[in-house]
Design a protein around this motif. Structure first.
Motif, PDB file in Angstrom:
ATOM      1  N   SER A  39       0.871  -1.171   0.000  1.00  0.00           N
ATOM      2  CA  SER A  39       0.000   0.000   0.000  1.00  0.00           C
ATOM      3  C   SER A  39       0.914   1.229   0.000  1.00  0.00           C
ATOM      4  O   SER A  39       1.913   1.236  -0.722  1.00  0.00           O
ATOM      5  N   HIS A  40       0.655   2.208   0.836  1.00  0.00           N
ATOM      6  CA  HIS A  40       1.460   3.438   0.818  1.00  0.00           C
ATOM      7  C   HIS A  40       1.739   3.908   2.247  1.00  0.00           C
ATOM      8  O   HIS A  40       0.974   3.597   3.164  1.00  0.00           O
ATOM      9  N   GLY A  64      -3.024   3.322   4.566  1.00  0.00           N
ATOM     10  CA  GLY A  64      -1.759   3.103   3.891  1.00  0.00           C
ATOM     11  C   GLY A  64      -0.848   2.153   4.649  1.00  0.00           C
ATOM     12  O   GLY A  64      -0.716   0.978   4.265  1.00  0.00           O
ATOM     13  N   GLU A 112       0.522   8.532  -2.602  1.00  0.00           N
ATOM     14  CA  GLU A 112      -0.819   8.004  -2.920  1.00  0.00           C
ATOM     15  C   GLU A 112      -1.890   9.043  -2.663  1.00  0.00           C
ATOM     16  O   GLU A 112      -2.870   9.157  -3.400  1.00  0.00           O
ATOM     17  N   GLU A 113      -1.714   9.803  -1.578  1.00  0.00           N
ATOM     18  CA  GLU A 113      -2.766  10.741  -1.187  1.00  0.00           C
ATOM     19  C   GLU A 113      -2.735  12.040  -1.986  1.00  0.00           C
ATOM     20  O   GLU A 113      -3.703  12.786  -1.967  1.00  0.00           O
ATOM     21  N   HIS A 171      -6.319  -2.693   3.242  1.00  0.00           N
ATOM     22  CA  HIS A 171      -6.525  -1.298   3.640  1.00  0.00           C
ATOM     23  C   HIS A 171      -7.532  -1.242   4.773  1.00  0.00           C
ATOM     24  O   HIS A 171      -8.452  -2.066   4.823  1.00  0.00           O
ATOM     25  N   HIS A 174      -7.567   4.435  -4.408  1.00  0.00           N
ATOM     26  CA  HIS A 174      -6.445   3.586  -3.983  1.00  0.00           C
ATOM     27  C   HIS A 174      -5.531   3.315  -5.177  1.00  0.00           C
ATOM     28  O   HIS A 174      -5.994   3.305  -6.324  1.00  0.00           O
TER      29      HIS A 174
END
Ligand code: GLV
Ligand code: MN
Ligand code: MN
Length: 400
Positions: free
Chosen positions: A75-76, A88, A121-122, A187, A349
């Motif tokens: 994920s991040h 994340g 990512e955000e 997530h 995502h």
């Protein structure tokens, strides 16, 4: 796995970027470097080879990506301003723990298994979400990415250089993509559906289409005390109208619209602003409805600008179409996990970006408060452990 095992790993990462106001983990900052170091350490401990892709993302491999048909999870690390702890990082911590579960049960992968931490990512620093996955898949032009700026005017390229990374390498990573056979992102859920169903884990069905639009309102900066009302060209009025129009248009057609950021220039209490920028985030169950929301706001705002004697320019910063996750993979995983709930989400995502290229699935872990993108985000450690076990089961099913 029990909650204590989850916490033992989680507690090593969670102080990074944490302040009294929540998390501030932005890409290519000191906090980001610390997260990447944590990632490297975890990979080293597990004998996983670490490499950075052409897109600023970081990968750890059990097996060799070049063998192909790899199963990627992760994920991040980055957060929104004043974000929560789980959005994340939970997917990355769970990925390392899932590897531990597989190892101690003697699993022998027949497909390479990778863990990824996607960058930005955000869009919390450079405005555009999913920069790392969009670059990797060719959905974002590397020149556009290099020239994205943060609030201080620092470009992404300059930020990478300041972190001893080379921005000239940015670009689509076709070989990597070709060697992936599946992507699974775990997530925290960003709502309360799992809580309502009393289920610690769920599977995603789809992601609503969504996007960000920047509205730039221009007028004439002038003295707040001496400029009579009839002489003003005040872009704040048009911006205020836009905020209300966004809510109304979304409500009428059953979508969602938010204005979470507004910048006024010069930004002084005693000056009529010359420029106001506002960011619209809009989401809807389908693309036609999303289009109706954005077009509806635009036509009303253009009309209003004429009456306010201001100007408005609208630019799409990012648009993500409806993503329906691979139905076969989704159903296989839901059944494997004992018939867990299958739910759609309005949140974006990296999985949505990857899903355009690779069979992709998402696991959700129950969120007790339903709050996300804010410090109140909360998953019980028991549920996090259940999530890591579920991810291990999925990796075993797909790769071993
Ligand atoms: C990312 O979390 C988004 O939905 O904006
Ligand atoms: Mn988020
Ligand atoms: Mn996220």
């Amino acid at each position: 796995m029990d909650a204590a095992e989850f916490r033992a790993l989680w507690d090593g990462l969670s102080p990074i970027g944490r302040s009294k106001r929540g998390y501030e983990r932005y890409s290519w900052t000191d906090a980001d470097q610390q997260c990447r170091n944590w990632f490297r350490t975890q990979a080293d401990k597990r004998g996983m080879e670490v490499e950075t892709g052409r897109s600023g993302n970081i990968f750890a491999w059990w097996g060799s990506l070049s063998d192909g048909d790899a199963v990627l999870t992760g994920s991040h690390f980055d957060s929104v301003p004043h974000g929560g702890a789980f959005d994340g990082p939970l997917g990355i911590v769970s990925a390392f723990l899932a590897i531990d579960v597989l190892r101690r049960t003697g699993a022998k992968p027949r497909r390479p298994i990778g863990i990824v931490a996607f960058t930005e990512e955000e869009g919390g620093r450079f405005g555009v979400p999913c920069v790392g996955s969009r670059l990797m898949t060719g959905a974002l032009d590397p020149d556009v990415a290099r020239n994205l700026t943060d609030r201080d005017g620092i470009t992404l390229a300059e930020a990478m250089e300041a972190s001893a990374a080379d921005p000239s390498i940015l670009g689509v990573d076709r070989d990597r993509l070709a060697n992936l056979g599946a992507f699974v992102e775990l997530h925290i859920e960003q709502g309360r559906a799992l809580d309502a169903e009393d289920a610690p884990v769920g599977v995603a069905s789809a992601i609503w289409p969504h996007g960000r639009w920047r509205f730039t309102f221009t007028g004439e900066a002038n003295h707040a005390g001496t400029t009579v009302m009839a002489d003003r060209h005040d872009p704040m009025l048009t911006a205020a109208f836009m905020v209300l129009a966004a809510r109304k248009e979304a409500r009428i057609v059953g979508g969602i619209a938010t204005v979470g950021r507004l910048d006024a220039e010069p930004g002084a209490a005693n000056v009529i602003p010359g420029t106001v920028r506002a960011w619209l985030d809009a989401r809807a169950p389908d693309e036609a409805v999303l289009g109706q929301i954005v077009d509806g706001i635009e036509s009303k705002v253009v009309d209003r600008a004429e009456r306010d004697r201001t100007r408005v320019a609208i630019e799409a910063e990012s648009e993500t179409p409806l993503v329906e996750f691979d139905a076969g993979l989704r159903d296989r995983i839901a059944e494997l996990l004992g018939g867990v709930p299958i739910l759609p989400t309005g949140a974006g995502h990296d999985a949505a970006v990857l899903a355009q290229h690779v069979p992709t699935a998402m696991l959700f872990v129950r969120n007790r408060t339903g709050v996300s993108h804010a410090p109140g985000e909360k998953a019980d450690y028991e549920d996090c452990a259940a999530g890591a076990d579920a991810l291990a089961a999925v990796l075993r099913e797909l790769a071993c």
